[in-house]
Motif scaffolding. Structure first.
Motif, PDB file in Angstrom:
ATOM      1  N   VAL A 228       0.303   6.647  -6.861  1.00 48.26           N
ATOM      2  CA  VAL A 228      -0.855   7.500  -7.105  1.00 48.26           C
ATOM      3  C   VAL A 228      -0.510   8.963  -6.849  1.00 48.26           C
ATOM      4  CG1 VAL A 228      -3.209   8.033  -6.356  1.00 48.26           C
ATOM      5  CG2 VAL A 228      -2.514   5.652  -6.659  1.00 48.26           C
ATOM      6  N   ASP A 229       0.259   9.228  -5.796  1.00 50.60           N
ATOM      7  CA  ASP A 229       0.677  10.604  -5.521  1.00 50.60           C
ATOM      8  C   ASP A 229       1.534  11.167  -6.654  1.00 50.60           C
ATOM      9  OD1 ASP A 229      -0.640  10.617  -3.106  1.00 50.60           O
ATOM     10  OD2 ASP A 229       1.156  10.293  -1.885  1.00 50.60           O
ATOM     11  N   THR A 230       2.372  10.322  -7.244  1.00 53.45           N
ATOM     12  CA  THR A 230       3.294  10.770  -8.288  1.00 53.45           C
ATOM     13  C   THR A 230       2.603  10.904  -9.633  1.00 53.45           C
ATOM     14  OG1 THR A 230       5.147   9.699  -7.159  1.00 53.45           O
ATOM     15  CG2 THR A 230       5.461  10.257  -9.479  1.00 53.45           C
ATOM     16  N   MET A 231       1.877   9.868 -10.031  1.00 58.86           N
ATOM     17  CA  MET A 231       1.303   9.799 -11.373  1.00 58.86           C
ATOM     18  C   MET A 231      -0.085  10.431 -11.452  1.00 58.86           C
ATOM     19  SD  MET A 231       3.660   8.340 -13.153  1.00 58.86           S
ATOM     20  CE  MET A 231       2.657   8.270 -14.634  1.00 58.86           C
ATOM     21  N   GLY A 232      -0.794  10.452 -10.326  1.00 55.09           N
ATOM     22  CA  GLY A 232      -2.184  10.886 -10.340  1.00 55.09           C
ATOM     23  C   GLY A 232      -3.089   9.677 -10.467  1.00 55.09           C
ATOM     24  N   GLU A 233      -4.254   9.727  -9.860  1.00 48.19           N
ATOM     25  CA  GLU A 233      -5.143   8.561  -9.829  1.00 48.19           C
ATOM     26  C   GLU A 233      -5.671   8.181 -11.205  1.00 48.19           C
ATOM     27  OE1 GLU A 233      -9.435  10.533  -8.627  1.00 48.19           O
ATOM     28  OE2 GLU A 233      -7.946  10.244  -7.030  1.00 48.19           O
ATOM     29  N   GLU A 234      -5.584   9.093 -12.161  1.00 44.65           N
ATOM     30  CA  GLU A 234      -6.065   8.792 -13.505  1.00 44.65           C
ATOM     31  C   GLU A 234      -5.002   8.117 -14.366  1.00 44.65           C
ATOM     32  OE1 GLU A 234      -4.016  12.692 -13.645  1.00 44.65           O
ATOM     33  OE2 GLU A 234      -5.476  11.741 -12.285  1.00 44.65           O
ATOM     34  N   ARG A 235      -3.794   7.921 -13.829  1.00 47.86           N
ATOM     35  CA  ARG A 235      -2.692   7.342 -14.604  1.00 47.86           C
ATOM     36  C   ARG A 235      -2.206   6.007 -14.052  1.00 47.86           C
ATOM     37  NH1 ARG A 235      -2.079   9.193 -19.728  1.00 47.86           N
ATOM     38  NH2 ARG A 235      -2.812  11.346 -19.761  1.00 47.86           N
ATOM     39  N   VAL A 236      -2.981   5.399 -13.165  1.00 48.97           N
ATOM     40  CA  VAL A 236      -2.649   4.085 -12.617  1.00 48.97           C
ATOM     41  C   VAL A 236      -3.793   3.133 -12.945  1.00 48.97           C
ATOM     42  CG1 VAL A 236      -2.044   2.764 -10.544  1.00 48.97           C
ATOM     43  CG2 VAL A 236      -1.354   5.177 -10.744  1.00 48.97           C
ATOM     44  N   MET A 237      -3.455   1.933 -13.445  1.00 46.23           N
ATOM     45  CA  MET A 237      -4.462   0.959 -13.843  1.00 46.23           C
ATOM     46  C   MET A 237      -4.176  -0.388 -13.194  1.00 46.23           C
ATOM     47  SD  MET A 237      -4.963   1.768 -17.925  1.00 46.23           S
ATOM     48  CE  MET A 237      -3.224   1.828 -18.376  1.00 46.23           C
ATOM     49  N   LEU A 238      -5.237  -1.095 -12.875  1.00 47.55           N
ATOM     50  CA  LEU A 238      -5.085  -2.431 -12.312  1.00 47.55           C
ATOM     51  C   LEU A 238      -4.296  -3.325 -13.261  1.00 47.55           C
ATOM     52  CD1 LEU A 238      -5.756  -4.824 -10.430  1.00 47.55           C
ATOM     53  CD2 LEU A 238      -7.916  -5.074 -11.677  1.00 47.55           C
TER      54      LEU A 238
ATOM     55  N   GLU B  91       0.820  -1.213   0.000  1.00 47.85           N
ATOM     56  CA  GLU B  91       0.000   0.000   0.000  1.00 47.85           C
ATOM     57  C   GLU B  91       0.856   1.266   0.000  1.00 47.85           C
ATOM     58  OE1 GLU B  91      -3.494   2.189   2.644  1.00 47.85           O
ATOM     59  OE2 GLU B  91      -3.301  -0.008   2.682  1.00 47.85           O
ATOM     60  N   ARG B  92       2.003   1.227   0.654  1.00 46.81           N
ATOM     61  CA  ARG B  92       2.877   2.401   0.673  1.00 46.81           C
ATOM     62  C   ARG B  92       3.397   2.703  -0.728  1.00 46.81           C
ATOM     63  NH1 ARG B  92       6.487  -0.222   5.307  1.00 46.81           N
ATOM     64  NH2 ARG B  92       6.018  -1.940   3.865  1.00 46.81           N
ATOM     65  N   ALA B  93       3.732   1.664  -1.467  1.00 46.19           N
ATOM     66  CA  ALA B  93       4.201   1.860  -2.838  1.00 46.19           C
ATOM     67  C   ALA B  93       3.071   2.344  -3.730  1.00 46.19           C
ATOM     68  CB  ALA B  93       4.782   0.554  -3.376  1.00 46.19           C
ATOM     69  N   LEU B  94       1.871   1.804  -3.541  1.00 42.12           N
ATOM     70  CA  LEU B  94       0.731   2.251  -4.337  1.00 42.12           C
ATOM     71  C   LEU B  94       0.406   3.712  -4.057  1.00 42.12           C
ATOM     72  CD1 LEU B  94      -1.522   1.488  -6.343  1.00 42.12           C
ATOM     73  CD2 LEU B  94      -2.938   0.871  -4.365  1.00 42.12           C
TER      74      LEU B  94
END
Length: 324
Positions: free
Chosen positions: A271-281, A264-267
């Motif tokens: 998300v903080d770095t890329m933005g929630e719209e740039r991370v996909m399952l 979770e710390r890595a996730l």
């Protein structure tokens, strides 16, 4: 909709091509096989690599609605003459369509990336036949993703609206990396990080239109953790690093990453770095270093809002694939 953008397959009907060093498949039983490279046992696989019924049952157990089904990189054939790599790609891509007859299995093809003209032609053939995107390796020998031929192919992907999934492969071998799975635990994250650097510093994002949809495997490797070092180097050693038009952070909205980071710390950092719209399952299913149950980290991450969770579990992938 829960959509997994990072899974692999190997067709049980893979033929022995008869070339020295070509990957082969030794079928040991109805449920098990072994990938062989130079007669060396490379990876034991099971029927979830080739059986649509098994895949769909395991997806249902994990609550996954659809998955992108991409080639296993050891079969890319980039090291072979282009005419052999074309044959490999065509066989692999045609067999993929036999696996992905159900709409919940979304086929991505492979191409002979060492020859941009042949790669573009094979991509076009695959798109006509039903493939929805392409998986490429993060380098072709010593040529990174900023190589002119690779850029030509990426420009073609942008023009055709084809999503591109970049997967590390062919990691360096050495006595230090050949123990403890270090090629996978150290080499793969570094390879992915390097491929993102090559697209930024090599000017790929300056030369390829913003319509290019590209996603990097394994959370973008070590990129998110070391973005600050990258940014600092661009400003403080601009004479060596400042070859892109803008600083590295300017390009964060030009690519996506999957969520295969397991912690979770890595996730949260991702998300903080890329933005929630740039991370996909992504899961790396069905291989042993993949996430199981698929999507468990995203579902349990306390820092995510319901909206962000929904985006990462499927909404962003739907955009990536052109479903929205």
């Amino acid at each position: 909709m829960i959509l997994d953008v990072h899974t692999h397959y190997v067709p049980r009907g893979w033929p022995d091509l008869g070339w020295p060093g070509a990957p082969r498949l030794r079928v040991d039983s109805e449920r098990e096989a072994m990938i062989l490279v130079d007669s060396r046992e490379f990876r034991k696989i099971q029927d979830n690599c080739w059986s649509a019924d098994v895949r769909l049952a395991e997806m249902a157990a994990d609550g996954v609605d659809a998955q992108v089904v991409s080639p296993t990189p050891v079969f890319f054939g980039y090291e072979r003459p282009a005419e052999q790599a074309v044959r490999v790609a065509k066989i692999f891509n045609d067999l993929a369509l036999e696996i992905c007859t159900d709409d919940r299995l979304i086929p991505f093809c492979q191409v002979p990336l060492q020859d941009p003209d042949l790669a573009c032609a094979e991509l076009d053939r695959c798109l006509e036949q039903g493939h929805r995107g392409v998986e490429i390796g993060n380098h072709v020998g010593d040529r990174d993703l900023d190589d002119d031929g690779v850029v030509q192919f990426l420009q073609h992907c942008a023009a055709t609206g084809t999503p591109v999934f970049v997967h590390p492969w062919d990691m360096e071998s050495s006595p230090r990396l050949n123990r403890w799975m270090a090629q996978w635990l150290v080499g793969m994250p570094a390879e992915t990080h390097l491929s993102i650097l090559s697209m930024i510093l090599g000017g790929v994002f300056d030369r390829v239109p913003p319509s290019l949809k590209v996603c990097f495997a394994h959370g973008g490797g070590s990129f998110a953790f070391w973005l600050g070092r990258f940014e600092n180097a661009w400003h403080r050693r601009n004479d060596l690093v400042g070859v892109s038009e803008f600083p590295p952070s300017h390009y964060l909205d030009r690519f996506s990453v999957d969520s295969v980071v397991f912690d979770e710390r890595a996730l949260r950092l991702l998300v903080d770095t890329m933005g929630e719209e740039r991370v996909m399952l992504g899961s790396d299913y069905p291989y042993p270093l993949g996430e199981s149950p698929v999507g468990g980290l995203i579902r349990s991450a306390a820092f995510l809002s319901d909206e962000a969770r929904a985006r990462i579990l499927g909404g962003n992938a739907a955009v990536f694939l052109g479903k929205k």
